[in-house]
Design a protein around this motif. Structure first.
Motif: not given
Length: 250
Positions: A76-96
């Motif tokens: 966002l600081a670089m210049g993007a307008d808005r953001a979305i975080l799809v939160e997952e538990a800490q330490g969980v690696e989500i596969e491609p």
């Protein structure tokens, strides 16, 4: 035109990665994290499209633990307008595949004309998410981009391939994955860093999109590469040839 840019929080590329003593993975304790460099290039390209008047909105999305908010704020600081975080538990690696399924749902909700993402993440080097996303959405794709031109309802992309450069045209909406030589990402200025704190950041979960992130792969072991053997100094070409023959290289 709306551009969607997925970004990933990874170990900083300047950090020397260490494997856990039990070989179960990489040690992340007290390790500096940052935005995946290829994704940073993708953010820069999207911002340049906006500055050129081609794009009207740049939306960044990250999938991971709460700390990924910092990565999104950087975008966002670089210049993007808005953001979305799809939160997952800490330490969980989500596969491609799970990442691609979530991004497909985000794309369906946001209806972007273009999705730009890094060709791979430097933590696992899978190089799969962009291609899987294109398949799930049924959109055209242009991978390993070193130049992107958008106009007249299509994207003309120069790709880096083994034999040189290949230029292709894909109709929008489309998926583009970035290579290193596409651009030089900008540094976020202090005023823009402060402004980024006020830009909208929406928080979701994979369950909100109805995506199962259960792993389909099992990591058997993680190990550091073997130490490189010391070289041998030779006194002549004949001795070099003899050494090569002894080693079975000739």
């Amino acid at each position: 035109m709306k551009v969607l840019v997925p970004v990933k929080r990874v170990i900083d590329y300047n950090v020397k990665v260490k494997v856990k003593a039990d070989g179960t993975g990489v040690d992340l304790a007290n390790v500096k994290m940052s935005m995946n460099p290829f994704d940073e290039i993708a953010v820069e390209e999207a911002i340049r499209l906006k500055e050129a008047g081609v794009a009207t909105e740049v939306v960044v999305v990250s999938i991971g633990e709460k700390k990924a908010t910092d990565t999104l704020r950087n975008a966002l600081a670089m210049g993007a307008d808005r953001a979305i975080l799809v939160e997952e538990a800490q330490g969980v690696e989500i596969e491609p595949l799970a990442v691609a399924k979530i991004l497909a749902k985000v794309a369906e909700a946001e209806s972007p004309d273009l999705v730009i993402l890094g060709k791979q993440a430097i933590d696992n080097d899978m190089n799969a998410t962009g291609q899987m996303l294109a398949a799930l959405l049924g959109w055209g794709q242009a991978t390993f981009a070193s130049e992107v031109k958008v106009g007249d309802g299509k994207a003309v992309v120069t790709r880096e391939v083994d034999g040189g450069l290949q230029t292709i045209s894909v109709p929008l909406p489309a998926i583009v994955t970035t290579d290193l030589r596409l651009n030089e990402p900008r540094y976020a200025s202090l005023p823009n860093i402060m402004k980024a704190k006020k830009k909208p950041l929406e928080e979701k979960t994979a369950a909100d999109y109805g995506v199962d992130t259960s792993p389909r792969l099992t990591v058997v072991a993680t190990a550091e590469p073997p130490a490189r053997a010391a070289g041998v100094r030779v006194g002549s070409v004949d001795e070099l040839v003899a050494k090569l023959k002894e080693g079975g290289l000739v």
